[in-house]
Design an enzyme around this catalytic site. Structure first.
Site, PDB file in Angstrom:
ATOM      1  N   LYS A   1       0.831  -1.203   0.000  1.00  0.00           N
ATOM      2  CA  LYS A   1       0.000   0.000   0.000  1.00  0.00           C
ATOM      3  C   LYS A   1       0.875   1.267   0.000  1.00  0.00           C
ATOM      4  O   LYS A   1       2.085   1.202   0.233  1.00  0.00           O
ATOM      5  CB  LYS A   1      -0.921  -0.030   1.226  1.00  0.00           C
ATOM      6  CG  LYS A   1      -1.939  -1.194   1.169  1.00  0.00           C
ATOM      7  CD  LYS A   1      -2.916  -1.108   2.331  1.00  0.00           C
ATOM      8  CE  LYS A   1      -3.945  -2.229   2.241  1.00  0.00           C
ATOM      9  NZ  LYS A   1      -4.943  -2.125   3.339  1.00  0.00           N
TER      10      LYS A   1
ATOM     11  N   TYR B   1     -12.253  -1.670  -3.717  1.00  0.00           N
ATOM     12  CA  TYR B   1     -12.777  -1.830  -2.362  1.00  0.00           C
ATOM     13  C   TYR B   1     -14.301  -1.715  -2.308  1.00  0.00           C
ATOM     14  O   TYR B   1     -14.857  -1.468  -1.235  1.00  0.00           O
ATOM     15  CB  TYR B   1     -12.125  -0.809  -1.428  1.00  0.00           C
ATOM     16  CG  TYR B   1     -10.726  -1.208  -0.991  1.00  0.00           C
ATOM     17  CD1 TYR B   1     -10.525  -2.278  -0.125  1.00  0.00           C
ATOM     18  CD2 TYR B   1      -9.607  -0.531  -1.451  1.00  0.00           C
ATOM     19  CE1 TYR B   1      -9.251  -2.658   0.273  1.00  0.00           C
ATOM     20  CE2 TYR B   1      -8.320  -0.908  -1.050  1.00  0.00           C
ATOM     21  CZ  TYR B   1      -8.161  -1.967  -0.185  1.00  0.00           C
ATOM     22  OH  TYR B   1      -6.898  -2.353   0.221  1.00  0.00           O
TER      23      TYR B   1
ATOM     24  N   ARG C   1       2.537  -6.512   9.050  1.00  0.00           N
ATOM     25  CA  ARG C   1       1.870  -5.311   9.555  1.00  0.00           C
ATOM     26  C   ARG C   1       2.467  -4.856  10.893  1.00  0.00           C
ATOM     27  O   ARG C   1       2.587  -3.655  11.145  1.00  0.00           O
ATOM     28  CB  ARG C   1       0.360  -5.552   9.648  1.00  0.00           C
ATOM     29  CG  ARG C   1      -0.296  -5.460   8.257  1.00  0.00           C
ATOM     30  CD  ARG C   1      -1.702  -5.963   8.263  1.00  0.00           C
ATOM     31  NE  ARG C   1      -2.425  -5.592   7.023  1.00  0.00           N
ATOM     32  CZ  ARG C   1      -3.601  -6.101   6.697  1.00  0.00           C
ATOM     33  NH1 ARG C   1      -4.198  -6.973   7.473  1.00  0.00           N
ATOM     34  NH2 ARG C   1      -4.189  -5.729   5.568  1.00  0.00           N
TER      35      ARG C   1
ATOM     36  N   THR D   1      -5.487  -6.726  10.804  1.00  0.00           N
ATOM     37  CA  THR D   1      -5.727  -5.462  10.102  1.00  0.00           C
ATOM     38  C   THR D   1      -5.136  -4.282  10.873  1.00  0.00           C
ATOM     39  O   THR D   1      -4.515  -3.397  10.285  1.00  0.00           O
ATOM     40  CB  THR D   1      -7.251  -5.249   9.930  1.00  0.00           C
ATOM     41  OG1 THR D   1      -7.814  -6.429   9.337  1.00  0.00           O
ATOM     42  CG2 THR D   1      -7.543  -4.041   9.066  1.00  0.00           C
TER      43      THR D   1
ATOM     44  N   HIS E   1      -2.081  -5.340   1.501  1.00  0.00           N
ATOM     45  CA  HIS E   1      -3.382  -5.990   1.332  1.00  0.00           C
ATOM     46  C   HIS E   1      -3.141  -7.487   1.229  1.00  0.00           C
ATOM     47  O   HIS E   1      -2.096  -7.917   0.750  1.00  0.00           O
ATOM     48  CB  HIS E   1      -4.040  -5.482   0.032  1.00  0.00           C
ATOM     49  CG  HIS E   1      -5.259  -6.284  -0.350  1.00  0.00           C
ATOM     50  ND1 HIS E   1      -6.490  -6.057   0.216  1.00  0.00           N
ATOM     51  CD2 HIS E   1      -5.414  -7.331  -1.211  1.00  0.00           C
ATOM     52  CE1 HIS E   1      -7.366  -6.928  -0.293  1.00  0.00           C
ATOM     53  NE2 HIS E   1      -6.735  -7.705  -1.160  1.00  0.00           N
TER      54      HIS E   1
ATOM     55  N   ARG F   1      -2.371 -14.506   4.875  1.00  0.00           N
ATOM     56  CA  ARG F   1      -3.047 -13.768   5.952  1.00  0.00           C
ATOM     57  C   ARG F   1      -2.267 -13.936   7.272  1.00  0.00           C
ATOM     58  O   ARG F   1      -2.188 -13.007   8.075  1.00  0.00           O
ATOM     59  CB  ARG F   1      -4.497 -14.260   6.136  1.00  0.00           C
ATOM     60  CG  ARG F   1      -5.439 -13.988   4.968  1.00  0.00           C
ATOM     61  CD  ARG F   1      -5.749 -12.546   4.701  1.00  0.00           C
ATOM     62  NE  ARG F   1      -6.303 -11.825   5.824  1.00  0.00           N
ATOM     63  CZ  ARG F   1      -6.965 -10.667   5.720  1.00  0.00           C
ATOM     64  NH1 ARG F   1      -7.159 -10.102   4.519  1.00  0.00           N
ATOM     65  NH2 ARG F   1      -7.420 -10.056   6.762  1.00  0.00           N
TER      66      ARG F   1
ATOM     67  N   PHE G   1     -15.378   3.605   7.008  1.00  0.00           N
ATOM     68  CA  PHE G   1     -14.013   3.982   6.628  1.00  0.00           C
ATOM     69  C   PHE G   1     -13.798   4.014   5.114  1.00  0.00           C
ATOM     70  O   PHE G   1     -12.709   4.333   4.648  1.00  0.00           O
ATOM     71  CB  PHE G   1     -12.996   3.042   7.290  1.00  0.00           C
ATOM     72  CG  PHE G   1     -13.174   1.567   6.950  1.00  0.00           C
ATOM     73  CD1 PHE G   1     -12.703   1.039   5.757  1.00  0.00           C
ATOM     74  CD2 PHE G   1     -13.816   0.718   7.844  1.00  0.00           C
ATOM     75  CE1 PHE G   1     -12.866  -0.301   5.450  1.00  0.00           C
ATOM     76  CE2 PHE G   1     -13.983  -0.635   7.549  1.00  0.00           C
ATOM     77  CZ  PHE G   1     -13.502  -1.144   6.343  1.00  0.00           C
TER      78      PHE G   1
HETATM   79  N1  UDP Z   1      -9.637  -0.226   7.210  1.00  0.00           N
HETATM   80  C1  UDP Z   1      -9.722   1.006   7.839  1.00  0.00           C
HETATM   81  N2  UDP Z   1     -10.402   1.093   9.023  1.00  0.00           N
HETATM   82  C2  UDP Z   1     -10.989   0.014   9.612  1.00  0.00           C
HETATM   83  C3  UDP Z   1     -10.908  -1.236   8.962  1.00  0.00           C
HETATM   84  C4  UDP Z   1     -10.227  -1.325   7.766  1.00  0.00           C
HETATM   85  O1  UDP Z   1      -9.200   2.001   7.340  1.00  0.00           O
HETATM   86  O2  UDP Z   1     -11.590   0.149  10.686  1.00  0.00           O
HETATM   87  C5  UDP Z   1      -8.905  -0.327   5.932  1.00  0.00           C
HETATM   88  C6  UDP Z   1      -7.552  -1.025   6.066  1.00  0.00           C
HETATM   89  O3  UDP Z   1      -6.634  -0.417   5.140  1.00  0.00           O
HETATM   90  C7  UDP Z   1      -7.887  -2.445   5.661  1.00  0.00           C
HETATM   91  C8  UDP Z   1      -8.910  -2.205   4.545  1.00  0.00           C
HETATM   92  O4  UDP Z   1      -9.675  -1.103   5.016  1.00  0.00           O
HETATM   93  O5  UDP Z   1      -6.746  -3.168   5.244  1.00  0.00           O
HETATM   94  C9  UDP Z   1      -9.833  -3.359   4.247  1.00  0.00           C
HETATM   95  O6  UDP Z   1     -10.460  -3.768   5.438  1.00  0.00           O
HETATM   96  P1  UDP Z   1     -10.570  -5.302   5.828  1.00  0.00           P
HETATM   97  O7  UDP Z   1     -11.517  -5.417   6.967  1.00  0.00           O
HETATM   98  O8  UDP Z   1     -10.863  -6.106   4.594  1.00  0.00           O
HETATM   99  O9  UDP Z   1      -9.097  -5.658   6.384  1.00  0.00           O
HETATM  100  P2  UDP Z   1      -7.951  -6.587   5.773  1.00  0.00           P
HETATM  101  O10 UDP Z   1      -8.612  -7.716   5.039  1.00  0.00           O
HETATM  102  O11 UDP Z   1      -7.114  -5.712   4.876  1.00  0.00           O
HETATM  103  O12 UDP Z   1      -7.170  -7.059   6.974  1.00  0.00           O
HETATM  104 MG    MG Z   2     -10.026  -7.674   3.540  1.00  0.00          MG
END
Ligand code: UDP
Ligand code: MG
Length: 139
Positions: free
Chosen positions: A11, A51, A104, A93, A117, A87, A59
């Protein structure tokens, strides 16, 4: 159905903070093979499409703006059990909740600017890979 591939992006924060080499190294050392890779930048429109699944989330607007704020690296990866294993190596996240040694935990700055991602299913891995790469750009 392909079950040994996943899709990732480094990212904008990962690139901006100079971690793209370290992140790719981490991924390769974990046993993933790069199938296709592209350094590019998302427009607000394409980030919004990528997205779209999060369109109703609070968000979403900030995420789209953030994801189009700078270049990204898009990568299709291959490994046995790719989606789940990837993952695991990226971590939660929210980087403050990510396990020690995960990408992360090591490189992310916030829940939004979280360095990478990772696809959450085989089906989404295929959809997301196809979003960035045509048939001619892959093995
Ligand atoms: N995100 C955010 N705020 C939140 C949750 C997610 O800004 O409270 C962003 C973050 O960059 C995340 C992306 O949205 O990676 C997609 O969210 P997801 O729940 O799919 O998380 P991921 O699969 O990336 O762990
Ligand atoms: Mg996701």
């Amino acid at each position: 159905m392909t079950t040994n591939r996943t899709f990732t992006m480094i990212k904008p924060d990962g690139i901006e903070n100079g971690y793209s080499g370290a992140i790719l190294d981490h991924i390769l050392k974990a046993g993933f093979k790069i199938i296709a890779m592209k350094y590019t930048r998302l427009s607000p429109e394409t980030a919004g499409q990528f997205y779209a699944i999060h369109k109703e989330r609070p968000f979403y607007k900030d995420l789209v703006s953030y994801m189009s704020s700078g270049p990204i690296v898009a990568v299709i990866l291959e490994k046995e059990n790719a989606v789940e294993d990837f993952r695991t190596i990226i971590g939660a996240t929210d980087p403050t909740k990510a396990a020690d040694g995960t990408i992360r935990k090591l490189y992310a700055k916030s829940i939004e600017a979280n360095a990478v991602h990772g696809s959450d299913s085989n089906e989404n891995a295929a959809i997301e890979g196809n979003f960035f790469f045509s048939m001619l750009e892959r093995f």
